[in-house]
Motif scaffolding. Structure first.
Motif, PDB file in Angstrom:
ATOM      1  N   CYS A  22       0.837  -1.190   0.000  1.00 47.23           N
ATOM      2  CA  CYS A  22       0.000   0.000   0.000  1.00 47.23           C
ATOM      3  C   CYS A  22       0.877   1.247   0.000  1.00 47.23           C
ATOM      4  O   CYS A  22       2.101   1.178   0.033  1.00 47.23           O
ATOM      5  N   TYR A  57      -7.676   6.129   1.358  1.00 47.98           N
ATOM      6  CA  TYR A  57      -6.569   5.590   2.139  1.00 47.98           C
ATOM      7  C   TYR A  57      -7.069   5.492   3.579  1.00 47.98           C
ATOM      8  O   TYR A  57      -7.956   6.212   3.999  1.00 47.98           O
ATOM      9  N   ARG A 184      -0.285   1.626  -7.484  1.00 50.78           N
ATOM     10  CA  ARG A 184      -0.660   2.884  -6.839  1.00 50.78           C
ATOM     11  C   ARG A 184       0.240   4.039  -7.287  1.00 50.78           C
ATOM     12  O   ARG A 184       0.813   4.765  -6.498  1.00 50.78           O
TER      13      ARG A 184
END
Length: 295
Positions: A22, A57, A184
């Motif tokens: 992430c 997020y 991402r």
């Protein structure tokens, strides 16, 4: 403005995990209560008809006001969804979350392999998360609560687990889904792939659904892309436009972003992105595949 939809409303950018797969966001804040209610009051008619996701997020269950926020959105006639890592879906929260009116919960399990889970999520909590989800499912079934659940597997370059994953959760009456890995906008810390598996021969143009992937961050900034976690291509801040998305979009920045993509001019998050392959009209690549429980 008829095509505009708000897809995400980030209630927090704080997370109790530090996943290598992430983004390491710099925001680290809950949305201000006053901002949340103003945003909903001014824009709920633009929420995705299937439900606004109360995350972008961050871990939504980390926000102590989540249940109140869900109830407020529901009072406006809209639907609400969350995506969670599941570690906080414990006994002390289950009843309140289940009875909040929430319409959909996605739990990112990632894998059924404990070692892989620890490597990709940075914590060894797979048994705890599985138990939380299964006990939560039992609770909503017992109390006949209408709340859809989905367990998500993330592509870790080993698709042999997919059938096992799907069958495992179907046994508990939980939908399963498979997410292709996202870089991402080149912000993740872990490269899961030995080789790039996607076909980038497709001509890159404007990503489809820019107007339907509007996200509102905990800072009230507006983004249009699932990969723009740091708001590098932010369209503006709602606070400067009386919290009205429709007023903000009159500033021309969305049109500018679309024009840049049409010209092959990639700025900000677009410059680092390889996930565009999922969002082209001519692409056959799919980011999400859902496997619902068959009745």
């Amino acid at each position: 403005m008829n095509n505009i939809e708000i897809n995400n409303l980030e209630v927090t950018s704080i997370c109790n995990y530090k996943c290598p797969i992430c983004v390491n966001s710099a925001r680290k804040r809950h949305i201000d209560k006053s901002d949340f209610y103003r945003i909903v009051d001014e824009n709920y008619h633009l929420f995705n008809k299937n439900g606004v996701w109360l995350h972008f997020y961050g871990e939504p269950l980390a926000n102590p006001n989540l249940v109140s926020y869900v109830k407020y959105i529901k009072s406006k006639g809209a639907k609400a969804r969350i995506s969670t890592n599941g570690s906080l879906l414990n006994e002390s929260r289950r009843e309140a979350i289940a009875n909040s009116g929430l319409d959909y919960i996605v739990v990112s399990i990632s894998t059924l392999d404990r070692e892989t889970y620890a490597r990709t999520r940075g914590v060894d909590k797979l048994p705890q998360v599985l138990n939380n989800l299964i006990q939560f499912k039992k609770y909503i079934d017992k109390h006949n609560i209408h709340l859809q659940l989905q367990a998500v597997m993330i592509d870790t370059d080993d698709c042999g687990e997919r059938e096992t994953f799907i069958n495992y959760f179907h046994e508990f009456g939980i939908d399963a889904a498979f997410h292709n890995f996202s870089n991402r906008s080149n912000s993740v810390q872990l490269d899961l792939f030995s080789a790039n598996k996607h076909d980038y021969s497709v001509k890159r143009g404007v990503c489809k659904g820019l107007e339907k992937r509007i996200g509102i961050l905990s800072t009230c900034e507006i983004i249009t892309c699932f990969c723009d976690f740091e708001a590098k291509n932010a369209l503006g801040n709602l606070k400067d436009y009386d919290y009205s998305l429709e007023k903000l979009l009159q500033n021309g920045k969305l049109d500018e972003l679309r024009a840049n993509l049409q010209r092959g001019l990639y700025k900000g998050a677009c410059a680092e992105c390889s996930d565009w392959i999922y969002y082209q009209e001519t692409s056959t690549e799919r980011y999400v595949t859902v496997y619902p429980v068959t009745k």
